[in-house]
Design a protein around this motif. Structure first.
Motif, PDB file in Angstrom:
ATOM      1  N   ALA A 205      10.593 -13.525 -34.887  1.00 21.48           N
ATOM      2  CA  ALA A 205      11.413 -13.680 -33.687  1.00 21.48           C
ATOM      3  C   ALA A 205      10.971 -14.889 -32.869  1.00 21.48           C
ATOM      4  CB  ALA A 205      11.324 -12.407 -32.843  1.00 21.48           C
ATOM      5  N   GLN A 206       9.678 -15.057 -32.720  1.00 22.57           N
ATOM      6  CA  GLN A 206       9.173 -16.180 -31.920  1.00 22.57           C
ATOM      7  C   GLN A 206       9.511 -17.518 -32.571  1.00 22.57           C
ATOM      8  OE1 GLN A 206       4.876 -16.350 -31.469  1.00 22.57           O
ATOM      9  NE2 GLN A 206       5.054 -17.470 -29.545  1.00 22.57           N
ATOM     10  N   ARG A 207       9.337 -17.623 -33.884  1.00 21.74           N
ATOM     11  CA  ARG A 207       9.592 -18.893 -34.581  1.00 21.74           C
ATOM     12  C   ARG A 207      11.061 -19.294 -34.516  1.00 21.74           C
ATOM     13  NH1 ARG A 207       9.086 -18.479 -39.650  1.00 21.74           N
ATOM     14  NH2 ARG A 207       8.202 -16.386 -39.973  1.00 21.74           N
ATOM     15  N   HIS A 208      11.937 -18.299 -34.446  1.00 23.27           N
ATOM     16  CA  HIS A 208      13.380 -18.593 -34.433  1.00 23.27           C
ATOM     17  C   HIS A 208      13.975 -18.497 -33.032  1.00 23.27           C
ATOM     18  CE1 HIS A 208      13.927 -18.887 -38.800  1.00 23.27           C
ATOM     19  NE2 HIS A 208      13.005 -17.937 -38.897  1.00 23.27           N
ATOM     20  N   GLY A 209      13.143 -18.300 -32.022  1.00 25.44           N
ATOM     21  CA  GLY A 209      13.629 -18.256 -30.651  1.00 25.44           C
ATOM     22  C   GLY A 209      14.488 -17.051 -30.341  1.00 25.44           C
ATOM     23  N   LEU A 210      14.136 -15.909 -30.934  1.00 28.31           N
ATOM     24  CA  LEU A 210      14.921 -14.689 -30.762  1.00 28.31           C
ATOM     25  C   LEU A 210      14.152 -13.650 -29.956  1.00 28.31           C
ATOM     26  CD1 LEU A 210      16.192 -14.279 -34.439  1.00 28.31           C
ATOM     27  CD2 LEU A 210      17.469 -15.245 -32.512  1.00 28.31           C
ATOM     28  N   ASP A 211      14.873 -12.803 -29.260  1.00 24.21           N
ATOM     29  CA  ASP A 211      14.253 -11.629 -28.664  1.00 24.21           C
ATOM     30  C   ASP A 211      13.999 -10.618 -29.780  1.00 24.21           C
ATOM     31  OD1 ASP A 211      13.923  -9.971 -25.882  1.00 24.21           O
ATOM     32  OD2 ASP A 211      14.692  -8.705 -27.507  1.00 24.21           O
ATOM     33  N   PRO A 212      12.787 -10.064 -29.902  1.00 22.06           N
ATOM     34  CA  PRO A 212      12.499  -9.163 -31.023  1.00 22.06           C
ATOM     35  C   PRO A 212      13.335  -7.887 -31.018  1.00 22.06           C
ATOM     36  CG  PRO A 212      10.676  -9.189 -29.449  1.00 22.06           C
ATOM     37  CD  PRO A 212      11.596 -10.304 -29.067  1.00 22.06           C
ATOM     38  N   VAL A 213      13.673  -7.384 -29.842  1.00 25.87           N
ATOM     39  CA  VAL A 213      14.517  -6.191 -29.761  1.00 25.87           C
ATOM     40  C   VAL A 213      15.908  -6.500 -30.301  1.00 25.87           C
ATOM     41  CG1 VAL A 213      15.691  -4.636 -28.159  1.00 25.87           C
ATOM     42  CG2 VAL A 213      13.251  -5.113 -27.873  1.00 25.87           C
TER      43      VAL A 213
ATOM     44  N   GLY B   8      22.570  -7.146 -25.769  1.00 22.19           N
ATOM     45  CA  GLY B   8      22.692  -8.505 -26.269  1.00 22.19           C
ATOM     46  C   GLY B   8      22.708  -8.609 -27.779  1.00 22.19           C
ATOM     47  N   ALA B   9      22.247  -7.561 -28.470  1.00 18.04           N
ATOM     48  CA  ALA B   9      22.244  -7.581 -29.934  1.00 18.04           C
ATOM     49  C   ALA B   9      23.648  -7.652 -30.502  1.00 18.04           C
ATOM     50  CB  ALA B   9      21.517  -6.351 -30.470  1.00 18.04           C
ATOM     51  N   ALA B  10      24.629  -7.139 -29.758  1.00 17.07           N
ATOM     52  CA  ALA B  10      26.008  -7.128 -30.258  1.00 17.07           C
ATOM     53  C   ALA B  10      26.556  -8.536 -30.452  1.00 17.07           C
ATOM     54  CB  ALA B  10      26.904  -6.353 -29.294  1.00 17.07           C
ATOM     55  N   ASP B  11      26.023  -9.510 -29.732  1.00 25.64           N
ATOM     56  CA  ASP B  11      26.514 -10.886 -29.813  1.00 25.64           C
ATOM     57  C   ASP B  11      25.632 -11.785 -30.669  1.00 25.64           C
ATOM     58  OD1 ASP B  11      28.639 -10.344 -28.017  1.00 25.64           O
ATOM     59  OD2 ASP B  11      27.248 -10.518 -26.332  1.00 25.64           O
ATOM     60  N   LEU B  12      24.635 -11.199 -31.317  1.00 26.93           N
ATOM     61  CA  LEU B  12      23.665 -11.992 -32.078  1.00 26.93           C
ATOM     62  C   LEU B  12      24.002 -11.987 -33.566  1.00 26.93           C
ATOM     63  CD1 LEU B  12      20.994 -13.592 -32.252  1.00 26.93           C
ATOM     64  CD2 LEU B  12      19.805 -11.385 -32.393  1.00 26.93           C
ATOM     65  N   THR B  13      24.113 -13.161 -34.137  1.00 24.75           N
ATOM     66  CA  THR B  13      24.271 -13.321 -35.584  1.00 24.75           C
ATOM     67  C   THR B  13      22.992 -13.934 -36.137  1.00 24.75           C
ATOM     68  OG1 THR B  13      26.660 -13.638 -35.390  1.00 24.75           O
ATOM     69  CG2 THR B  13      25.609 -14.389 -37.426  1.00 24.75           C
TER      70      THR B  13
END
Length: 347
Positions: A283-291, A322-327
């Motif tokens: 998650a950190q390497r790709h700039g994502l929230d882990p949840v 926010g997960a609903a909008d994440l691809t």
């Protein structure tokens, strides 16, 4: 918010489902109300509960309180028609309901009566059996699971009898669909076949644990889903909070699930924390929230109907939504596969 079919019922549910098992223990009724309304505003149309909730922790004095909170919301807001409601019938060993009796044709009407009264509604959209009478390999029981003493004839007869009772409830308009929880591939398929024999309601979903760290569903259950049109409702998609990272480096936040329930139902292991580190690093390497990464990954699985998440704060709820909008990119998916191979079955 993407919508998914609920088995062959014709009902559509959102890919994210609001869980409720902290309402009445970690959360007040007012906080439960706020969560429901924010989730509905965000496009979620699916809420899951159970007659035994809350479970953080579970006490005789609090059992049923979550359903009562939802019922108070119905009474206060009058929005029952705005969403799909799922609840569950507890089974053998749950001493705070029906003296621990197993699920049977005799217990179903009483259990539905009680849930409808607490929920202050005339109907339940999805009525689920919380665990099978014969036992289950869920909740870390897979390490010692032994089905060799099961009575096949008795199991099949109970299924047919229960489906008869459920069909009577469908005919009365008190339930719309039937689901299972903590079930196996054999069990789910037998329920489907029993429905064909009896004309009772066909199982639409199975609610089992599933997350980046718990993938028991990926083999036989996945095949069952593909062939029987029975989708997964995933519970604990954040591995009881492990995948948030809040328990890393020995941290136990006050009032958290680990603070309340100790070892997180057997999930607290040395290998679990190493696996979490691997997923947090992705998650950190790709700039994502882990949840959001963990929930969005669950949504990509081909057998997934809906991912059930819970929150104890509105900030946690907002993050999960926010997960609903994440691809997730192909690179993220590949990194997740690599991490899984390095950290299989960490608990």
């Amino acid at each position: 918010m993407q919508m998914k079919p609920l088995g062959r019922t014709g009902i559509k549910v959102s890919q994210l489902c609001l869980g409720s098992m902290t309402w009445g223990s970690q959360n007040t009724a007012e906080e439960g109300f706020e969560q429901i309304e924010r989730a509905l505003d965000a496009g979620i149309n699916f809420i899951d509960t159970a007659e035994m909730y809350p479970t953080t922790p579970m006490h005789a004095k609090t059992v049923g309180r979550t359903e009562r909170i939802i019922g108070l919301w119905h009474e206060d807001r009058g929005r029952r028609q705005d969403y799909i409601l799922a609840t569950k019938h507890s089974g053998e060993g749950m001493k705070h309901r029906r003296e621990g009796a197993p699920i049977s044709a005799a217990t179903i009407p009483e259990a539905i009566d009680d849930s409808l009264r607490r929920l202050q509604t005339d109907y339940i959209d999805l009525y689920q059996f919380h665990w099978p009478n014969r036992g289950s390999y869920m909740f870390r029981k897979n390490w010692t699971y032994d089905p060799s003493r099961q009575d096949r004839a008795a199991t099949l007869q109970n299924m047919e009898d229960c489906l008869g009772a459920l069909q009577r409830e469908v005919d009365r308009g008190r339930i719309r669909a039937f689901g299972l929880s903590n079930e196996s591939a054999w069990g789910t398929t037998q329920w489907a076949e029993a429905a064909t024999r009896t004309g009772g309601p066909r199982v639409a979903t199975v609610q089992n644990e599933y997350s980046l760290m718990c993938r028991l569903y990926d083999t036989d259950m996945a095949e069952m889903s593909a062939n029987e049109d029975v989708g997964l409702l995933a519970f604990s998609p954040l591995a009881a909070g492990l995948l948030t990272g809040k328990y890393q480096d020995g941290k136990v936040p006050e009032g958290s699930r680990m603070d309340i329930n100790g070892d997180l139902g057997g999930r607290k292991t040395t290998r679990a924390f190493a696996a979490v580190d691997a997923y947090l690093d992705i998650a950190q390497r790709h700039g994502l929230d882990p949840v959001q990464m963990a929930l969005a990954w669950c949504c990509t699985r081909p057998f997934m109907t809906s991912v059930i998440f819970g929150a104890t704060t509105m900030d946690q709820l907002e993050c999960a939504l926010g997960a609903a909008d994440l691809t997730l990119s192909a690179e993220v998916m590949a990194d997740i596969d690599t991490a899984h191979r390095a950290h299989p079955m960490p608990y």
